[in-house]
Scaffold this motif. Structure first.
Motif, PDB file in Angstrom:
ATOM      1  N   PRO A  42       0.810  -1.218   0.000  1.00  0.00           N
ATOM      2  CA  PRO A  42       0.000   0.000   0.000  1.00  0.00           C
ATOM      3  C   PRO A  42       0.845   1.270   0.000  1.00  0.00           C
ATOM      4  O   PRO A  42       1.948   1.297   0.531  1.00  0.00           O
ATOM      5  CB  PRO A  42      -0.820  -0.114   1.285  1.00  0.00           C
ATOM      6  N   TYR A  43       0.302   2.277  -0.638  1.00  0.00           N
ATOM      7  CA  TYR A  43       0.991   3.563  -0.736  1.00  0.00           C
ATOM      8  C   TYR A  43       0.766   4.371   0.535  1.00  0.00           C
ATOM      9  O   TYR A  43      -0.364   4.450   1.033  1.00  0.00           O
ATOM     10  CB  TYR A  43       0.436   4.317  -1.941  1.00  0.00           C
ATOM     11  N   GLN A  44       1.832   4.945   1.046  1.00  0.00           N
ATOM     12  CA  GLN A  44       1.727   5.851   2.197  1.00  0.00           C
ATOM     13  C   GLN A  44       2.075   7.242   1.709  1.00  0.00           C
ATOM     14  O   GLN A  44       3.204   7.453   1.256  1.00  0.00           O
ATOM     15  CB  GLN A  44       2.710   5.454   3.299  1.00  0.00           C
ATOM     16  N   PRO A  45       1.161   8.177   1.747  1.00  0.00           N
ATOM     17  CA  PRO A  45       1.497   9.525   1.286  1.00  0.00           C
ATOM     18  C   PRO A  45       2.583  10.129   2.175  1.00  0.00           C
ATOM     19  O   PRO A  45       2.633   9.823   3.366  1.00  0.00           O
ATOM     20  CB  PRO A  45       0.183  10.296   1.393  1.00  0.00           C
ATOM     21  N   PRO A  46       3.448  10.954   1.585  1.00  0.00           N
ATOM     22  CA  PRO A  46       4.506  11.558   2.394  1.00  0.00           C
ATOM     23  C   PRO A  46       3.896  12.468   3.458  1.00  0.00           C
ATOM     24  O   PRO A  46       2.839  13.067   3.243  1.00  0.00           O
ATOM     25  CB  PRO A  46       5.323  12.357   1.389  1.00  0.00           C
ATOM     26  N   ALA A  47       4.565  12.545   4.597  1.00  0.00           N
ATOM     27  CA  ALA A  47       4.067  13.409   5.671  1.00  0.00           C
ATOM     28  C   ALA A  47       4.152  14.869   5.224  1.00  0.00           C
ATOM     29  O   ALA A  47       5.110  15.252   4.554  1.00  0.00           O
ATOM     30  CB  ALA A  47       4.921  13.209   6.923  1.00  0.00           C
ATOM     31  N   PRO A  48       3.130  15.664   5.540  1.00  0.00           N
ATOM     32  CA  PRO A  48       3.166  17.067   5.128  1.00  0.00           C
ATOM     33  C   PRO A  48       4.331  17.786   5.801  1.00  0.00           C
ATOM     34  O   PRO A  48       4.634  17.531   6.972  1.00  0.00           O
ATOM     35  CB  PRO A  48       1.814  17.615   5.598  1.00  0.00           C
ATOM     36  N   ARG A  49       5.018  18.657   5.012  1.00  0.00           N
ATOM     37  CA  ARG A  49       6.184  19.354   5.572  1.00  0.00           C
ATOM     38  C   ARG A  49       5.767  20.684   6.178  1.00  0.00           C
ATOM     39  O   ARG A  49       4.774  21.260   5.797  1.00  0.00           O
ATOM     40  CB  ARG A  49       7.209  19.609   4.482  1.00  0.00           C
TER      41      ARG A  49
END
Lengths: 701, 155
Positions: B148-155
Motif C-alpha cells: 500500500p501507498y503511504q502519502p509523504p508526511a506534510p512538511r
C-alpha cells in the motif's frame, strides 16, 4: 442580513442574527428553528443560551452562522453546507480547506445552483445529522448510498454519459435481460426481438429438451455456479421460472405441440454428400470451417482448462457448447441457410454457404457440440394429452411467457409486470418487504427483490435471475434513476432527452447491410453495435480495393482482439456495393482527400518518417510491422494499401477528432513530422495483398 | 467522592467496550457501503478496494487508455506488456511506483517517457487527457498499490 446576496437564480442566506452565538452545539439545536416564525426562535434562543454558556465542551465555531442554500427553481432549501462547509463556496476553491466527504470537486453541478439533495437525496431541511441522512420521520427519502449516486445523473440525463458507467450498464442490462418485456421502464429501448417466436418450436427441439430448458436454462456451470466469458459473467437471457413438476410437464406438452410448418430438409448436392459422407476427417473439416468463419465472434463455447471453465467467444448470439444435443441437423441446415425465415428479427447474418461448407459445419455441430448427459434427469415424457396442452397454455399465459414469446392465437402480453417508470421515487410504504430481514429502504428492497424475488414476496411470479453483485448494483442504479414524470418545481425544463440514433441506408447497399446484419457489430453515426470498428468515417480511411479484398476475406487487423469479423463468403459484387457505399457516404469532414498528395512524398521523407517511427516516437510500442511490435494498435505492414494518405495525416494530427475517446494520444507533431511519418506509412505495402487475385476474379463475375 | 470516581471509571470502561464493539463492526462492514466504486485487489480478487469519486474516475480512464500496457489482463484478452522493453510497471506495483512522487507521475503521463528520461514507448497524454483526469489516474494507482501507498508526511 448583510451577507444576503443574489447569485443567478438562487440565494445564499447567511443568518446574521445567529452569528453572534459562538457555540456550535447550541447552533445545531437552534437551527431547527430557522424556518419557524422569528418570535418562536427568539424564545428558544433565550431559553437555551444559558445552557450553551454553561457547557464546558463548547468550542469556538470555525464557521459562524448557519449556511442555507435556497434553490427556488427546485423548490428546495437545505442546510447540508452547515456541516459540509467544504463543498460550498468559497472554500471549494481553496484546496487547503478540508472538505468532509469529498475529495474531488469535479462534479459539474455546483452546490450554489443545485443544492445537494437533488442528487444525494436525504432531508436537506433537517438540522440533525441523523435526521438529514437516515430520517425516521421522513423515511421515504434517505440519503442515497454513494455507490448508487449515478442514478441521480440519470434522472435528467436520459442519454448515456461518459462518467456514469454503472448507470449505463444498468440501462443496458434492463434491455438485454428483457426486463422491458414485462415492465414499463423509462428510456429503455425494447429490443427488436424479445424472445424467439415459438410457433414452430415443436419442430425444432424435443419435448425432453423443452422440459430441461424450462427447469434450468443454464447448461454450463462450474463448481461455483458461474461461467465467465472474457471476464464477465454470462447468463442465458431466459430466467428461471420456478415451475413445479406438473406445470413443467403441462407447459412442455403445450410447447411441443406447437408445430406450425414442418421444416423442409435442404437438398444437398448428392455429389457433395457422396464425396464427404464417409470422409474420416468430416468433423475436423467442419470444425476448421467453423473456426475460419469466426462463428465464435457472436457465439461462445465452453472451454475447460486447468479445472477452470470459461466461455470463449462473443455474446451477441446464444452460447453453443451443447447446441448439437438441442436441434436436429435438418433444422440446423435450414436455419443456417436463412435465419430470418424462422426469426425475422434475428441478428444472425445470412451467410453465403457452399453446399460443402454447410454440410461439414452442420455435421461438426451435430457431432461435437453435444453433451450426452444434457437431458439426464429429465423424466420419461409420454405423448401430450389435450388436457395437458390446455393446462400448459394456461401456465404459459399465467407466467407471462407471452410477454417475450409469440405463440399462435395469443397477443403479446404487454405490461404483464408492474409499471416501473417511477420506481426510483417509490415511497417505502408502498413496498412489500414481507418477512425479509433487510433494512427498510428502497435500495435494500431493490437488491433483495432482483436478487431473489421470493425473499420479499413468497408468491412472486417474477422469475429468478442471477446477476453478480456489480451488475445487481448497476441495475439498481438504473432503476433508481427512473423517478417518473418530473413533478413541480420546474424539473421538466432540466430533462436532457435521449435522441435515438438512426441509420437507414437505401438501395442496393441496404440489401447487403440487412443480409449480413452489419449493425449487429458496427456503428454508423452512433447507431448499431459496439463490438467492431465504428464505420461512420470508413470512407475517408479505407481504400476501395482494400475494402473489397477485406470483405471477401477478412484478415486480422488488430492482433490483440480475440473476436474477428466472420467470413461471410460475400460475393465480389456484394463487396463492391458495400465499398462503393462506404466510399461515397461514410466520410469525415476532418479529412480532405485533396489535402495530401502522395506524389510529393520522397524517399528521403519516408526515411525520416521511419526514424521518427522507430526512434523518436517509438510507435512500435503499440503497432507492429511484420514480426516485431505491440498489440494495441492495428498492424501496419500493409497500411499503404489499406488507408488513404489524407486519413493517416489527419489521424497523426489529432486522433480524437476522427475517433472520440480513441486511445492513441495526440502528440505535438510538427507539419514536417506528419508529412514524413505519412510518407513512411504509405510506403508500407505488402507486395501480394492477400486475396487480391481472387477479388479481381470475383469483381469480374 | 470515591463512589463518584468508581462511577466514572465504570462509565469509561463501558464507553471503551462500546467503541471497541463499534470498531469491530466497522471493520467487517461491506466496503461498498461507503465507497463510490470498488476495484478488486489485483493480487487477491476476493478483496474489494473501496474507491472514492476521484479514484473511480481514474479507474474508468485506466481501463480505457492504460490497461493495455500497465496490466497483465486486458478487456480484449492478452496484454501488450510482454512486447515492451523495458517492461512497463503494473499500475498496482507499489514497489516501483510508491517511491515516485505525484508530481513525477503527473509529468511523465503528461509529457511522455522520453521527456522524463524514461522509455519513449510511454506516450505523452497531456494533449488527450486533462490535468484533472491524469490526477485521477494517479489517485487510482495509489488506491490499488501493493504494498500500500503511504502519502509523504506534510512538511
Amino acid at each position: 442580513m448583510s451577507g444576503n446576496r443574489l447569485q443567478g437564480a438562487c440565494k445564499t442566506h447567511r443568518t446574521s442574527a445567529l452569528a453572534q452565538f459562538n457555540s456550535w452545539l447550541t447552533l445545531r439545536r437552534l437551527s431547527l428553528c430557522l424556518s419557524v416564525p422569528v418570535l418562536c426562535a427568539a424564545l428558544l434562543l433565550a431559553a437555551r443560551a444559558g445552557f450553551g454558556q454553561a457547557n464546558p465542551a463548547a468550542v469556538a465555531d470555525p464557521h459562524p452562522g448557519a449556511e442555507q442554500v435556497w434553490t427556488p427553481q427546485l423548490n428546495a432549501a437545505e442546510r447540508c453546507t452547515a456541516c459540509h462547509p467544504g463543498v460550498a463556496p468559497p472554500s471549494a476553491a481553496r484546496p487547503s480547506i478540508q472538505q468532509p466527504g469529498r475529495v474531488d470537486p469535479l462534479v459539474p453541478h455546483h452546490t450554489k445552483d443545485w443544492g445537494c439533495t437533488v442528487c444525494h437525496r436525504g432531508q436537506g431541511a433537517a438540522a440533525e445529522k441523523e435526521q438529514a441522512h437516515q430520517p425516521e420521520l421522513a423515511p421515504a427519502q434517505p440519503l442515497l448510498p454513494t455507490r448508487y449516486l449515478q442514478a441521480s445523473c440519470g434522472i435528467c440525463h436520459r442519454a448515456d454519459l461518459p462518467d456514469t458507467p454503472d448507470l449505463n450498464r444498468g440501462r443496458l442490462l434492463l434491455g438485454e435481460f428483457r426486463c422491458v418485456g414485462c415492465h414499463r421502464l423509462e428510456g429503455i429501448e425494447r429490443p427488436a426481438m424479445l424472445g424467439p417466436d415459438l410457433t414452430d418450436i415443436g419442430n425444432k427441439v424435443s419435448a425432453e429438451w423443452i422440459y430441461k430448458w424450462l427447469k434450468e436454462p443454464r447448461t454450463i456451470i462450474d463448481d461455483s455456479g458461474n461461467t465467465a466469458v472474457n471476464g464477465y459473467q454470462m447468463e442465458p437471457r431466459m430466467p428461471q421460472f420456478r415451475l413445479n413438476e406438473e406445470e413443467l410437464r403441462n407447459l412442455t406438452a403445450y410447447l411441443s405441440s406447437l408445430r406450425g410448418k414442418p421444416v423442409e430438409p435442404y437438398a444437398f448436392d448428392p455429389k457433395v454428400v457422396a464425396a464427404l459422407e464417409n470422409s474420416p476427417d468430416l468433423v475436423d473439416q467442419g470444425e476448421a470451417r467453423f473456426r475460419q468463419m469466426f462463428c465464435t465472434t457472436c457465439h461462445s463455447l465452453a472451454v475447460t482448462r486447468g479445472g477452470e471453465t470459461k466461455l470463449i467467444g462473443g455474446d451477441i448470439g446464444p452460447e453453443m457448447t451443447k447446441v448439437g444435443s438441442k436441434t436436429n441437423p435438418a433444422w440446423l441446415a435450414a436455419w443456417l441457410r436463412n435465419p430470418q425465415a424462422f426469426l425475422p428479427k434475428s441478428k444472425m447474418p445470412r451467410y453465403e454457404w457452399s453446399d460443402q461448407d454447410l454440410y461439414v459445419v452442420t455435421r461438426y455441430i451435430s457431432a461435437k457440440l453435444t453433451d450426452p448427459d444434457l437431458l439426464q434427469g429429465v423424466p420419461k415424457l409420454d405423448a401430450a394429452t389435450p388436457e395437458q396442452i390446455r393446462l400448459g397454455r394456461r401456465v404459459f399465459l399465467k407466467k407471462g411467457c407471452g410477454s417475450c414469446h409469440a405463440v399462435p392465437g395469443a397477443k403479446l402480453q404487454e405490461d404483464f409486470g408492474p409499471n416501473l417508470v417511477s420506481l426510483g421515487a417509490e415511497s417505502i410504504s408502498h413496498l412489500h418487504f414481507g418477512d425479509a430481514k433487510i433494512p427498510r429502504s428502497l435500495t435494500a428492497y431493490l437488491q433483495a427483490k432482483i436478487g431473489d424475488p421470493l425473499s420479499v414476496n413468497p408468491t412472486a411470479d417474477m422469475p429468478q435471475y442471477r446477476f453478480n453483485s456489480a451488475d445487481l448494483d448497476a441495475i439498481t442504479t438504473a432503476l433508481l434513476s427512473m423517478t417518473g414524470a418530473p413533478g413541480s418545481g420546474g424539473m421538466e425544463r432540466l430533462i436532457v432527452p435521449r435522441t435515438p440514433a438512426e441509420f437507414h441506408p437505401a438501395g442496393a447497399f441496404a440489401q447487403v447491410y440487412e443480409r449480413y446484419q452489419c449493425d449487429a457489430c458496427h456503428q454508423f453515426n452512433g447507431y448499431g453495435g459496439t463490438l467492431a470498428t465504428d464505420l461512420s468515417y470508413e470512407g475517408s480511411r479505407a481504400q476501395r480495393q482494400w475494402l473489397i479484398d477485406f470483405l471477401k476475406n477478412p484478415q486480422t487487423l488488430r492482433p490483440s482482439l480475440i473476436l474477428r469479423m466472420p467470413q461471410f463468403n460475400m460475393t465480389g459484387q456484394e463487396a463492391a456495393i458495400v465499398a462503393d457505399f462506404i466510399g461515397r457516404n461514410l466520410r469525415s469532414p476532418a479529412v480532405n482527400p485533396a489535402g495530401v498528395d502522395p506524389a510529393q512524398f520522397t524517399p528521403q521523407m519516408a526515411a525520416l518518417g521511419k526514424q521518427l517511427y522507430e526512434v523518436k516516437y517509438q510507435c512500435q510500442a503499440c503497432h507492429s510491422i511484420g514480426a516485431g511490435g505491440g498489440y494495441v494498435g492495428p498492424e501496419l505492414s500493409n497500411v499503404g494499401n489499406w488507408m488513404t494518405a489524407a486519413w493517416i495525416a489527419a489521424w497523426l494530427k489529432d486522433p480524437q477528432a476522427l475517433l472520440p475517446g480513441g486511445i492513441e494520444p495526440r502528440r505535438a507533431l510538427t507539419e514536417d513530422e506528419i508529412k514524413a511519418l505519412t510518407a513512411y506509412l504509405v510506403s508500407l505495402r505488402q507486395s501480394e495483398p492477400a486475396g487480391r487475385a481472387a477479388a479481381a476474379a470475383g469483381v469480374g463475375q | 467522592m470515591r463512589k463518584h470516581f468508581a462511577f466514572v471509571a465504570l462509565a469509561l470502561c463501558l464507553g471503551a467496550g462500546f467503541s471497541a464493539y463499534r470498531g469491530g463492526a466497522a471493520a467487517q462492514a461491506d466496503p461498498r457501503q461507503k465507497a463510490y466504486a470498488t476495484e478488486p485487489d489485483w493480487n487477491d480478487p476476493q478483496r474489494l478496494i473501496p474507491l472514492n469519486y476521484q479514484q473511480a474516475r481514474g479507474k474508468r480512464l485506466f481501463y480505457q487508455y492504460c490497461v493495455w500496457c500497465h496490466a497483465d489482463a486486458t478487456p480484449a484478452g492478452p496484454s501488450n506488456r510482454a512486447n515492451l522493453n523495458p517492461v512497463p510497471p503494473l499500475l498496482n506495483d507499489g514497489a516501483a511506483l510508491n517511491g515516485k512522487s505525484d508530481e513525477f507521475l503527473l509529468e511523465i503521463t503528461t509529457l511522455g517517457g522520453s521527456a522524463m528520461g524514461k522509455s519513449a514507448m510511454m506516450p505523452p497524454y497531456g494533449r488527450t487527457l486533462t490535468r484533472e483526469e491524469i490526477q485521477a489516474l494517479i489517485a487510482f494507482a495509489r488506491a490499488i498499490a501493493q504494498p500500500p501507498y503511504q502519502p509523504p508526511a506534510p512538511r
